[in-house]
Design a protein around this motif. Structure first.
Motif, PDB file in Angstrom:
ATOM      1  N   ARG A   1       3.824   1.515  12.820  1.00 15.43           N
ATOM      2  CA  ARG A   1       4.163  -0.618  14.158  1.00 15.43           C
ATOM      3  C   ARG A   1       3.086  -0.689  15.050  1.00 15.43           C
ATOM      4  NH1 ARG A   1      10.082   2.052  13.734  1.00 15.43           N
ATOM      5  NH2 ARG A   1       9.022   3.655  15.298  1.00 15.43           N
ATOM      6  N   GLU A   2       2.726   0.871  15.654  1.00 14.55           N
ATOM      7  CA  GLU A   2       1.090   0.400  16.557  1.00 14.55           C
ATOM      8  C   GLU A   2       0.065   0.447  15.096  1.00 14.55           C
ATOM      9  OE1 GLU A   2      -0.026   4.246  17.762  1.00 14.55           O
ATOM     10  OE2 GLU A   2       2.114   3.376  19.158  1.00 14.55           O
ATOM     11  N   ALA A   3      -0.118  -0.468  14.151  1.00 17.87           N
ATOM     12  CA  ALA A   3      -0.875  -0.420  12.571  1.00 17.87           C
ATOM     13  C   ALA A   3      -0.430  -2.088  12.843  1.00 17.87           C
ATOM     14  CB  ALA A   3      -0.978   0.630  11.894  1.00 17.87           C
ATOM     15  N   GLY A   4       0.199  -2.698  12.813  1.00 12.54           N
ATOM     16  CA  GLY A   4       0.362  -4.360  12.491  1.00 12.54           C
ATOM     17  C   GLY A   4       1.434  -3.640  11.155  1.00 12.54           C
ATOM     18  N   THR A   5       2.020  -3.401  10.268  1.00 14.01           N
ATOM     19  CA  THR A   5       2.130  -3.520   9.268  1.00 14.01           C
ATOM     20  C   THR A   5       3.591  -4.175   9.427  1.00 14.01           C
ATOM     21  OG1 THR A   5       3.515  -1.258  10.062  1.00 14.01           O
ATOM     22  CG2 THR A   5       1.437  -1.527   8.410  1.00 14.01           C
TER      23      THR A   5
ATOM     24  N   ILE B   1      -3.413   7.687   8.309  1.00 15.26           N
ATOM     25  CA  ILE B   1      -2.799   6.082   8.732  1.00 15.26           C
ATOM     26  C   ILE B   1      -3.697   5.216   9.744  1.00 15.26           C
ATOM     27  CG2 ILE B   1      -1.118   4.413  10.316  1.00 15.26           C
ATOM     28  CD1 ILE B   1       0.982   6.730   9.584  1.00 15.26           C
ATOM     29  N   LYS B   2      -4.814   5.626  10.110  1.00 18.87           N
ATOM     30  CA  LYS B   2      -5.962   5.022  10.710  1.00 18.87           C
ATOM     31  C   LYS B   2      -7.122   4.615   9.710  1.00 18.87           C
ATOM     32  CE  LYS B   2      -4.073   6.649  15.422  1.00 18.87           C
ATOM     33  NZ  LYS B   2      -4.785   7.933  16.774  1.00 18.87           N
ATOM     34  N   LYS B   3      -7.011   5.584   8.602  1.00 20.50           N
ATOM     35  CA  LYS B   3      -8.823   5.196   7.783  1.00 20.50           C
ATOM     36  C   LYS B   3      -7.990   3.902   7.174  1.00 20.50           C
ATOM     37  CE  LYS B   3      -8.838  10.164   6.660  1.00 20.50           C
ATOM     38  NZ  LYS B   3      -9.455  11.156   5.459  1.00 20.50           N
ATOM     39  N   PHE B   4      -6.599   3.259   6.923  1.00 25.31           N
ATOM     40  CA  PHE B   4      -6.687   2.183   6.417  1.00 25.31           C
ATOM     41  C   PHE B   4      -5.781   0.804   6.799  1.00 25.31           C
ATOM     42  CE2 PHE B   4      -6.127   6.010   3.334  1.00 25.31           C
ATOM     43  CZ  PHE B   4      -6.564   5.414   3.071  1.00 25.31           C
ATOM     44  N   ASP B   5      -6.396  -0.307   6.779  1.00 27.06           N
ATOM     45  CA  ASP B   5      -5.937  -1.085   7.492  1.00 27.06           C
ATOM     46  C   ASP B   5      -4.693  -1.974   6.511  1.00 27.06           C
ATOM     47  OD1 ASP B   5      -6.353  -3.581   8.230  1.00 27.06           O
ATOM     48  OD2 ASP B   5      -7.223  -4.925   7.311  1.00 27.06           O
ATOM     49  N   LEU B   6      -4.034  -1.571   7.732  1.00 28.23           N
ATOM     50  CA  LEU B   6      -2.307  -1.671   7.071  1.00 28.23           C
ATOM     51  C   LEU B   6      -1.937  -3.382   7.802  1.00 28.23           C
ATOM     52  CD1 LEU B   6      -0.991   2.353   7.350  1.00 28.23           C
ATOM     53  CD2 LEU B   6      -2.268   0.968   5.413  1.00 28.23           C
ATOM     54  N   ASN B   7      -2.588  -3.592   8.816  1.00 25.96           N
ATOM     55  CA  ASN B   7      -2.192  -5.195   9.324  1.00 25.96           C
ATOM     56  C   ASN B   7      -1.063  -6.093   8.588  1.00 25.96           C
ATOM     57  OD1 ASN B   7      -1.763  -6.334  11.582  1.00 25.96           O
ATOM     58  ND2 ASN B   7      -3.426  -7.759  11.256  1.00 25.96           N
ATOM     59  N   GLU B   8      -0.553  -6.116   8.580  1.00 28.57           N
ATOM     60  CA  GLU B   8       0.644  -7.219   7.904  1.00 28.57           C
ATOM     61  C   GLU B   8       1.121  -6.811   5.749  1.00 28.57           C
ATOM     62  OE1 GLU B   8       2.176  -9.803   9.198  1.00 28.57           O
ATOM     63  OE2 GLU B   8       1.389  -9.548  10.705  1.00 28.57           O
TER      64      GLU B   8
ATOM     65  N   MET C   1       0.881  -1.383   0.011  1.00 27.93           N
ATOM     66  CA  MET C   1       0.174   0.061  -0.040  1.00 27.93           C
ATOM     67  C   MET C   1       0.957   0.699  -0.192  1.00 27.93           C
ATOM     68  SD  MET C   1      -2.796  -0.792   2.491  1.00 27.93           S
ATOM     69  CE  MET C   1      -3.874   0.116   2.359  1.00 27.93           C
ATOM     70  N   THR C   2       0.357   2.496  -1.018  1.00 30.14           N
ATOM     71  CA  THR C   2       1.459   3.546  -1.038  1.00 30.14           C
ATOM     72  C   THR C   2       0.270   5.140  -0.765  1.00 30.14           C
ATOM     73  OG1 THR C   2       2.496   3.181  -3.105  1.00 30.14           O
ATOM     74  CG2 THR C   2       2.268   5.072  -2.384  1.00 30.14           C
ATOM     75  N   LEU C   3       0.666   5.760   0.361  1.00 35.29           N
ATOM     76  CA  LEU C   3       0.046   6.034   1.228  1.00 35.29           C
ATOM     77  C   LEU C   3       0.524   7.431   0.488  1.00 35.29           C
ATOM     78  CD1 LEU C   3      -0.714   5.406   5.227  1.00 35.29           C
ATOM     79  CD2 LEU C   3      -2.422   4.416   2.753  1.00 35.29           C
ATOM     80  N   ARG C   4      -0.213   8.369  -0.137  1.00 34.35           N
ATOM     81  CA  ARG C   4      -0.147   9.763  -0.632  1.00 34.35           C
ATOM     82  C   ARG C   4      -1.118  10.809  -0.129  1.00 34.35           C
ATOM     83  NH1 ARG C   4       0.400   6.143  -5.084  1.00 34.35           N
ATOM     84  NH2 ARG C   4       2.646   6.386  -6.019  1.00 34.35           N
ATOM     85  N   ILE C   5      -0.688  11.792   0.709  1.00 36.61           N
ATOM     86  CA  ILE C   5      -0.682  12.868   1.338  1.00 36.61           C
ATOM     87  C   ILE C   5      -0.494  13.835   1.155  1.00 36.61           C
ATOM     88  CG2 ILE C   5      -1.527  12.778   4.362  1.00 36.61           C
ATOM     89  CD1 ILE C   5      -0.473  10.172   4.678  1.00 36.61           C
ATOM     90  N   ASP C   6      -1.143  15.198   0.521  1.00 32.42           N
ATOM     91  CA  ASP C   6      -0.612  15.824   0.832  1.00 32.42           C
ATOM     92  C   ASP C   6      -1.215  17.454   1.997  1.00 32.42           C
ATOM     93  OD1 ASP C   6      -0.373  18.577  -0.016  1.00 32.42           O
ATOM     94  OD2 ASP C   6      -1.676  18.721  -1.898  1.00 32.42           O
ATOM     95  N   CYS C   7       0.274  17.699   2.508  1.00 35.88           N
ATOM     96  CA  CYS C   7       0.464  18.313   3.681  1.00 35.88           C
ATOM     97  C   CYS C   7       0.886  19.550   3.299  1.00 35.88           C
ATOM     98  CB  CYS C   7       1.447  17.782   4.725  1.00 35.88           C
ATOM     99  SG  CYS C   7       0.355  16.262   5.248  1.00 35.88           S
ATOM    100  N   ARG C   8       0.955  20.161   2.294  1.00 38.76           N
ATOM    101  CA  ARG C   8       1.218  21.081   2.019  1.00 38.76           C
ATOM    102  C   ARG C   8       0.801  22.955   2.454  1.00 38.76           C
ATOM    103  NH1 ARG C   8       1.360  20.995  -4.672  1.00 38.76           N
ATOM    104  NH2 ARG C   8      -0.898  20.047  -3.799  1.00 38.76           N
TER     105      ARG C   8
END
Length: 435
Positions: free
Chosen positions: A370-374, A336-343, A316-323
Motif C-alpha cells: 500500500r505504501e508503494a502505491g499499488t 518490493i522496494k526494487k520495483f515501481d509498483l505505483n498504480e 506485476m508478479t513478484l516471485r521471491i525465494d525465501c526457503r
C-alpha cells in the motif's frame, strides 16, 4: 511502421509520398470487453468498477488519437462486452464512445462471440445500433462484402463475424457425427465463405483499384493465444492462415485473440493479417503483453500500419525465494522496494519451507505494498515445500536426546548451516537440563 507490397514487411518500411497522401486512414481495434471487474473496486466518481473505468479510458485514449489524426474509417473487430447480456449501464458507457467515433468517421462493428445472443433468435448485444439506424454505424452480423465511402475515397470491406455453430450447421445433419467431424465441417464451411468473400471483392472492383479490407472474429491456426481462453464462450473454429493471406485483400483486421500479432509479417505478396489485441489487460495471463490498437494507411497493394500503444494498467508478479531466509518478511520487503509498483495490480508468490512459512508476516507485506502505491493487491501466495518425511530409526527409544534431535532435523528441508545452529542450540539446552 510496417508495409506489405511485393517485398517482405519490415518495421522500418515507409510508404511512398503518393501512397501516403491517397491512403485511407483506418482505426482497427477489438476485444474491448466492457464489464471486466476483476481486481477492481467501486470508483467514487463514476460509481463503476475501477477496472471498467480502465477499459473505458483506453477507448478514450484511442478516440483522441483518431480525432487528432483525421481518421477515415473505423473497424471494431468484435467483443464489446464481457458477457452476452451486458447491463444497461455498460451499454450506455460503450454507446457514448461509439457515438464519439461515429462523429469522426464511418464505424463498422463486427459481431464477436461475446456479442452473440444465447440463441439464434435473440438479438446480439450490439444489434441495437442497426435497429435505431445510428448514423455512420454499420453492424456486421453476416458474411458480406460492400463498398463504403470515406472522405478520402471508397473502400471495399468484407465482414466475417464469429461463426455461430447452430446457424452454420442448420442445413447439416450432424447428430450422428463426432465432435471432430463437426469441427471439420464447420471449418470447411468457413473456408468456402472466406473464399466467396474474396471473389465478391473482385466483382465489386473489376479494375483492381479500390483498397480492400477484410475483418474477422475467429481463431487463425498458428496464432499465439492469450487470456481469451479464460473468457472464451463455446468451442472455437480454427481457420488456416492461407485463406486470409490472400492478395485480393490489402489488410485483414482480426479480433478474438487478445495478444497483438501480425501473422504474415515475414510472408511476401500477402496482406497483413493482424490481431490488434485487447485494449486493456484482463488478467495475469496478459501481464507481459503490450496493449493498443492499429493505425492503418490502407491503399491497394501499398498498405502500411503502425501499432499504437495505450497506457494499460500494469500487472506485476513478484516471485521471491525465501526457503533459506531466517527473516523472510524482510527479504520480501526489500524486493518490493526494487520495483515501481505505483498504480499496478500486484501479486506475490513466495517460496517457503515450513520453518520460514511460520515467520512470514502477511500484514507487513500488505502495508508495504500500500505504501508503494499499488492499485490492487491480487494476493500473497505461499508456496510451501513439504519435505518427504522418512521414518525415525526403527528403535528410537535406544537413541539419545541429541541423536533424536539430529535425526529429526535431517528429515526437514532446511539450509544445512541453519540446521547445524539449531542442533547446537538444542544440544546446549539438553545439557543444561541434564545438569
Amino acid at each position: 511502421m510496417a508495409k506489405r507490397k511485393t517485398t517482405p514487411k519490415t518495421a522500418e518500411t515507409k510508404p511512398t509520398p503518393e501512397a501516403a497522401a491517397n491512403a485511407i486512414r483506418v482505426l482497427h481495434f477489438a476485444d474491448v470487453h466492457i464489464g471486466m471487474e476483476n481486481y477492481g473496486r467501486t470508483d467514487g466518481e463514476t460509481g463503476l468498477s475501477s477496472r471498467v473505468v480502465d477499459f473505458l479510458r483506453r477507448m478514450e485514449e484511442m478516440i483522441d488519437y483518431a480525432r487528432e489524426n483525421d481518421v477515415d474509417l473505423i473497424i471494431f473487430a468484435g467483443d464489446a462486452f464481457k458477457t452476452r447480456a451486458p447491463s444497461p449501464t455498460y451499454q450506455r458507457e460503450f454507446a457514448w464512445r461509439i457515438r464519439d467515433l461515429a462523429e469522426l468517421a464511418p464505424v463498422v462493428m463486427l459481431v464477436g462471440n461475446h456479442d452473440l445472443p444465447p440463441n439464434a433468435v435473440k438479438a446480439s448485444s450490439i444489434e441495437i445500433y442497426d435497429t435505431l439506424d445510428v448514423p455512420n454505424v454499420r453492424v456486421a452480423q453476416e458474411y458480406t462484402v460492400f463498398k463504403m465511402e470515406t472522405k478520402r475515397g471508397p473502400v471495399i470491406i468484407g465482414t466475417a463475424p464469429y461463426p455461430m455453430r447452430a446457424r452454420m450447421l442448420q442445413h447439416i445433419r450432424s447428430s450422428q457425427k463426432t465432435i471432430r467431424e463437426v469441427d471439420d465441417l464447420l471449418e470447411e464451411q468457413l473456408n468456402h465463405i472466406l473464399e466467396d468473400l474474396a471473389v465478391q471483392a473482385d466483382e465489386l472492383d473489376p479494375d483492381n483499384e479500390i483498397p480492400r479490407l477484410l475483418t474477422g472474429h475467429f481463431t487463425v491456426r498458428g496464432a499465439i493465444l492469450g487470456s481469451e481462453r479464460s473468457v472464451m464462450l463455446g468451442r472455437d473454429v480454427q481457420v488456416s492462415i492461407g485463406l486470409l493471406a490472400d492478395p485480393r485483400w490489402d489488410y485483414v483486421a482480426m479480433g478474438h485473440i487478445h495478444k497483438w500479432q501480425d501473422l504474415t509479417l515475414d510472408r511476401e505478396d500477402a496482406p497483413p493479417v493482424v490481431y490488434s489485441g485487447s485494449l486493456e489487460r484482463i488478467d495475469f495471463g496478459e501481464e507481459g503483453d503490450d496493449k493498443g490498437y492499429m493505425w492503418v494507411s490502407l491503399a491497394r497493394n501499398a498498405t502500411v500500419y503502425e501499432r499504437k500503444a495505450v497506457t494499460a494498467r500494469p500487472m506485476m508478479t513478484l516471485r521471491i525465494d525465501c526457503r533459506t531466509d531466517k527473516l523472510p518478511t524482510q527479504t520480501v520487503l526489500r524486493e518490493i522496494k526494487k520495483f515501481d509498483l505505483n498504480e499496478a495490480i500486484v501479486r506475490i508468490h513466495v517460496q517457503l519451507t515450513p520453518q520460514t512459512d511460520a515467520l512470514l508476516n502477511d500484514a507487513r507485506i500488505r502495508e508495504a505494498l500500500r505504501e508503494a502505491g499499488t492499485f490492487h493487491i491480487a494476493g500473497i501466495r505461499r508456496d510451501v515445500e513439504r519435505a518427504y518425511r522418512t521414518r525415525l530409526d526403527s528403535n528410537p527409544e535406544q537413541l539419545t536426546h541429541e541423536q533424536l534431535l539430529e535425526q529429526y532435523l535431517h528429515m526437514r528441508d532446511m539450509d544445512p548451516a541453519y540446521r547445524n545452529e539449531i542442533i547446537e542450540a538444542g544440544n546446549k539446552i539438553i545439557h543444561d537440563e541434564a545438569d
